[in-house]
Design a protein around this motif. Structure first.
Motif, PDB file in Angstrom:
ATOM      1  N   LEU A 212       0.838  -1.112   0.082  1.00 37.53           N
ATOM      2  CA  LEU A 212      -0.020  -0.114   0.140  1.00 37.53           C
ATOM      3  C   LEU A 212       0.991   1.229   0.115  1.00 37.53           C
ATOM      4  CD1 LEU A 212      -2.693  -0.993   2.539  1.00 37.53           C
ATOM      5  CD2 LEU A 212      -3.362  -0.724  -0.103  1.00 37.53           C
ATOM      6  N   THR A 213       1.842   1.161   0.682  1.00 40.02           N
ATOM      7  CA  THR A 213       2.802   2.390   0.800  1.00 40.02           C
ATOM      8  C   THR A 213       3.452   2.446  -0.869  1.00 40.02           C
ATOM      9  OG1 THR A 213       3.446   2.116   2.869  1.00 40.02           O
ATOM     10  CG2 THR A 213       4.956   3.423   1.791  1.00 40.02           C
ATOM     11  N   GLY A 214       3.814   1.393  -1.216  1.00 43.85           N
ATOM     12  CA  GLY A 214       4.443   1.358  -2.733  1.00 43.85           C
ATOM     13  C   GLY A 214       3.273   2.041  -3.721  1.00 43.85           C
ATOM     14  N   ALA A 215       2.216   1.658  -3.446  1.00 47.28           N
ATOM     15  CA  ALA A 215       1.026   2.142  -4.481  1.00 47.28           C
ATOM     16  C   ALA A 215       0.865   3.554  -4.156  1.00 47.28           C
ATOM     17  CB  ALA A 215      -0.249   1.568  -3.855  1.00 47.28           C
ATOM     18  N   SER A 216       0.772   4.176  -2.778  1.00 46.21           N
ATOM     19  CA  SER A 216       0.692   5.598  -2.687  1.00 46.21           C
ATOM     20  C   SER A 216       1.986   6.357  -3.534  1.00 46.21           C
ATOM     21  CB  SER A 216       0.564   5.896  -1.229  1.00 46.21           C
ATOM     22  OG  SER A 216      -0.352   5.313  -0.602  1.00 46.21           O
ATOM     23  N   ALA A 217       3.275   5.820  -3.155  1.00 45.36           N
ATOM     24  CA  ALA A 217       4.283   6.427  -3.784  1.00 45.36           C
ATOM     25  C   ALA A 217       4.446   6.584  -5.225  1.00 45.36           C
ATOM     26  CB  ALA A 217       5.544   5.541  -3.147  1.00 45.36           C
ATOM     27  N   ALA A 218       3.567   5.543  -5.851  1.00 47.08           N
ATOM     28  CA  ALA A 218       3.484   5.449  -7.582  1.00 47.08           C
ATOM     29  C   ALA A 218       2.733   6.462  -7.898  1.00 47.08           C
ATOM     30  CB  ALA A 218       2.596   4.186  -7.859  1.00 47.08           C
ATOM     31  N   LEU A 219       1.991   7.256  -7.079  1.00 50.89           N
ATOM     32  CA  LEU A 219       1.505   8.733  -7.617  1.00 50.89           C
ATOM     33  C   LEU A 219       2.340   9.638  -8.124  1.00 50.89           C
ATOM     34  CD1 LEU A 219      -1.184   7.322  -6.193  1.00 50.89           C
ATOM     35  CD2 LEU A 219      -1.678   9.734  -5.500  1.00 50.89           C
ATOM     36  N   ASP A 220       3.752   9.518  -7.705  1.00 53.79           N
ATOM     37  CA  ASP A 220       4.765  10.302  -8.216  1.00 53.79           C
ATOM     38  C   ASP A 220       4.869  10.244  -9.712  1.00 53.79           C
ATOM     39  OD1 ASP A 220       5.146  11.373  -5.627  1.00 53.79           O
ATOM     40  OD2 ASP A 220       6.751  10.150  -5.186  1.00 53.79           O
ATOM     41  N   GLN A 221       4.427   9.156 -10.149  1.00 53.91           N
ATOM     42  CA  GLN A 221       4.573   8.877 -11.551  1.00 53.91           C
ATOM     43  C   GLN A 221       3.268   9.628 -12.453  1.00 53.91           C
ATOM     44  OE1 GLN A 221       5.166   4.557 -12.584  1.00 53.91           O
ATOM     45  NE2 GLN A 221       5.888   4.197 -10.164  1.00 53.91           N
ATOM     46  N   VAL A 222       2.331   9.964 -11.741  1.00 50.13           N
ATOM     47  CA  VAL A 222       1.390  10.677 -12.376  1.00 50.13           C
ATOM     48  C   VAL A 222       1.549  12.299 -12.532  1.00 50.13           C
ATOM     49  CG1 VAL A 222      -1.236  11.040 -12.526  1.00 50.13           C
ATOM     50  CG2 VAL A 222      -0.279   8.766 -11.645  1.00 50.13           C
ATOM     51  N   THR A 223       1.419  12.841 -13.695  1.00 49.09           N
ATOM     52  CA  THR A 223       1.576  14.218 -13.732  1.00 49.09           C
ATOM     53  C   THR A 223       0.210  14.693 -13.930  1.00 49.09           C
ATOM     54  OG1 THR A 223       2.128  13.846 -16.259  1.00 49.09           O
ATOM     55  CG2 THR A 223       4.043  13.901 -14.752  1.00 49.09           C
ATOM     56  N   VAL A 224       0.036  16.282 -13.522  1.00 48.13           N
ATOM     57  CA  VAL A 224      -0.827  16.957 -13.661  1.00 48.13           C
ATOM     58  C   VAL A 224      -0.495  18.135 -14.533  1.00 48.13           C
ATOM     59  CG1 VAL A 224      -2.772  18.157 -12.606  1.00 48.13           C
ATOM     60  CG2 VAL A 224      -1.792  16.272 -11.347  1.00 48.13           C
ATOM     61  N   ALA A 225      -0.891  18.011 -15.849  1.00 48.47           N
ATOM     62  CA  ALA A 225      -0.518  19.183 -16.788  1.00 48.47           C
ATOM     63  C   ALA A 225      -0.943  20.382 -16.263  1.00 48.47           C
ATOM     64  CB  ALA A 225      -1.393  18.725 -18.121  1.00 48.47           C
ATOM     65  N   GLY A 226      -0.391  21.519 -16.749  1.00 52.88           N
ATOM     66  CA  GLY A 226      -0.834  22.934 -16.526  1.00 52.88           C
ATOM     67  C   GLY A 226      -2.328  23.222 -16.798  1.00 52.88           C
ATOM     68  N   ASP A 227      -2.778  22.667 -17.777  1.00 51.59           N
ATOM     69  CA  ASP A 227      -4.080  23.122 -18.231  1.00 51.59           C
ATOM     70  C   ASP A 227      -5.190  22.168 -17.323  1.00 51.59           C
ATOM     71  OD1 ASP A 227      -3.490  20.490 -19.243  1.00 51.59           O
ATOM     72  OD2 ASP A 227      -4.471  20.849 -21.161  1.00 51.59           O
ATOM     73  N   ILE A 228      -4.757  21.041 -16.794  1.00 51.80           N
ATOM     74  CA  ILE A 228      -5.539  20.509 -15.789  1.00 51.80           C
ATOM     75  C   ILE A 228      -5.652  21.464 -14.442  1.00 51.80           C
ATOM     76  CG2 ILE A 228      -5.733  18.478 -14.339  1.00 51.80           C
ATOM     77  CD1 ILE A 228      -6.705  18.031 -17.335  1.00 51.80           C
ATOM     78  N   VAL A 229      -4.422  21.703 -13.917  1.00 54.66           N
ATOM     79  CA  VAL A 229      -4.363  22.678 -12.787  1.00 54.66           C
ATOM     80  C   VAL A 229      -5.202  23.770 -12.891  1.00 54.66           C
ATOM     81  CG1 VAL A 229      -2.690  23.993 -11.546  1.00 54.66           C
ATOM     82  CG2 VAL A 229      -2.176  21.749 -12.229  1.00 54.66           C
ATOM     83  N   ASP A 230      -5.134  24.337 -14.348  1.00 53.81           N
ATOM     84  CA  ASP A 230      -5.732  25.497 -14.239  1.00 53.81           C
ATOM     85  C   ASP A 230      -7.216  25.249 -14.259  1.00 53.81           C
ATOM     86  OD1 ASP A 230      -6.366  28.536 -15.481  1.00 53.81           O
ATOM     87  OD2 ASP A 230      -7.004  27.394 -17.284  1.00 53.81           O
ATOM     88  N   TYR A 231      -7.842  24.280 -15.000  1.00 55.14           N
ATOM     89  CA  TYR A 231      -9.235  23.667 -14.966  1.00 55.14           C
ATOM     90  C   TYR A 231      -9.798  23.444 -13.492  1.00 55.14           C
ATOM     91  CZ  TYR A 231     -13.243  20.783 -15.809  1.00 55.14           C
ATOM     92  OH  TYR A 231     -14.422  20.062 -15.724  1.00 55.14           O
TER      93      TYR A 231
END
Length: 318
Positions: A212-231
């Protein structure tokens, strides 16, 4: 852990919970998102809709240490946190830990206890630690609160304060099951004696704390693009600009919505966030952080309806 492994792990957890719980797929999905995003969940629904049993099965599928507190009007903060008791044999004070010292805590009918006791959970939920007699005690790394409340009664109920509500990542509405699901529930449980237990249905750990700790750490591989942040920012700011809402969502809500969208993407094995991730989670993240204006209340408007309208009106990136 790779994102494909996270997706497979989530599927295994869903399969374990489904051995005992009929339906509730969306609720389980949100619990998984909250688990990865390290958030807490508030379940609201009428009695008898398996809120408590769902939390028990979820904890069993995760292999986590499960604790339960049945909130009552006479419950004191020390009943939750524990206390230092004097040991006459050693002439020293000894810490007696309360039920909050666990991995997954079920706070059952949290709105039945006074605000002072509700507030005892604030530091634990936000900081994952508690303070007793001036000494700080850390809670488990995977500490997560799943709270339930009954919306159909008003006697002996203390509404959660705004600060407490804001500590929950999601507020989920647990409705009555569909006719086919209710028939399956009756068939599955009517012939059993005593309270249902996850182990009786074969629900067992599909993972462990390290994975479970490894699964949470895997979120570092997911990027949030600038247009998603703006949205996300435009959607949250829209809640502060409409006349139908007296109180809009805070920057914390925007951060939580973005984190939850990342977790949802990881559960689907993607390393990027889509606008659909934000749209799917917007109501669950925002509904308990918004307050209707008096005019909207008179008109009988619902927060969920307003959030859906704002999602529709806010242009999403392509």
């Amino acid at each position: 852990m790779t994102l494909d492994e996270v997706r497979d792990l989530a599927a295994a957890i869903r399969g374990e919970v489904a051995k005992a719980v009929v339906g509730q797929e969306q609720t389980v999905e949100h619990l998984l998102v909250a688990l990865l995003a390290e958030g807490h969940v508030l379940l609201e629904g009428p009695p008898g809709t398996a809120k408590t049993f769902l939390a028990q099965c979820f904890a069993a599928a995760l292999g986590l240490d499960f604790g339960r507190i049945q909130f009552t009007p006479d419950l004191l903060p020390g009943d939750i946190l524990g206390s230092n008791l004097f040991n006459f044999q050693t002439s020293q004070f000894t810490l007696t830990r309360g039920p909050i010292f666990c991995d997954l805590l079920l706070a059952d009918e949290i709105n039945r206890t006074p605000p002072k006791t509700q507030a005892a959970l604030l530091e634990a939920m936000q900081e994952r630690r508690v303070t007793l007699d001036g000494e700080t005690h850390a809670l488990p790394e995977r500490f997560m609160v799943v709270a339930t409340q009954n919306p159909i009664e008003s006697q002996g109920v203390y509404p959660l304060p705004e600060a407490q509500l804001d500590r929950f990542l999601f507020k989920l509405l647990v409705a009555y099951p569909a006719p086919q699901e209710e028939a399956a529930i009756v068939s599955r449980f009517a012939q059993r004696l005593g309270p249902p237990r996850p182990a009786e249905f074969g629900v067992g750990p599909a993972t462990d704390a390290a994975r479970l700790t490894g699964a949470s750490a895997a979120l570092d591989q997911v990027t949030v693009a600038g247009d998603i942040v703006d949205y996300v920012v435009r959607l949250v700011r829209a809640t502060r600009e409409t006349s139908d809402l007296a109180t809009g969502a805070s920057p914390r809500a925007a951060v939580q919505l973005a984190k939850a969208a990342r977790a949802r993407a990881a559960l689907e094995g993607r390393d990027y966030v889509l606008p659909d991730d934000v749209k799917a989670l917007a109501a669950s993240v925002l509904r308990h952080r918004l307050t209707l204006s008096p005019a909207a209340e008179i008109e009988g408007r619902q927060v969920e309806q307003l959030v859906a309208e704002l999602v529709e009106q806010t242009e999403a990136p392509r």
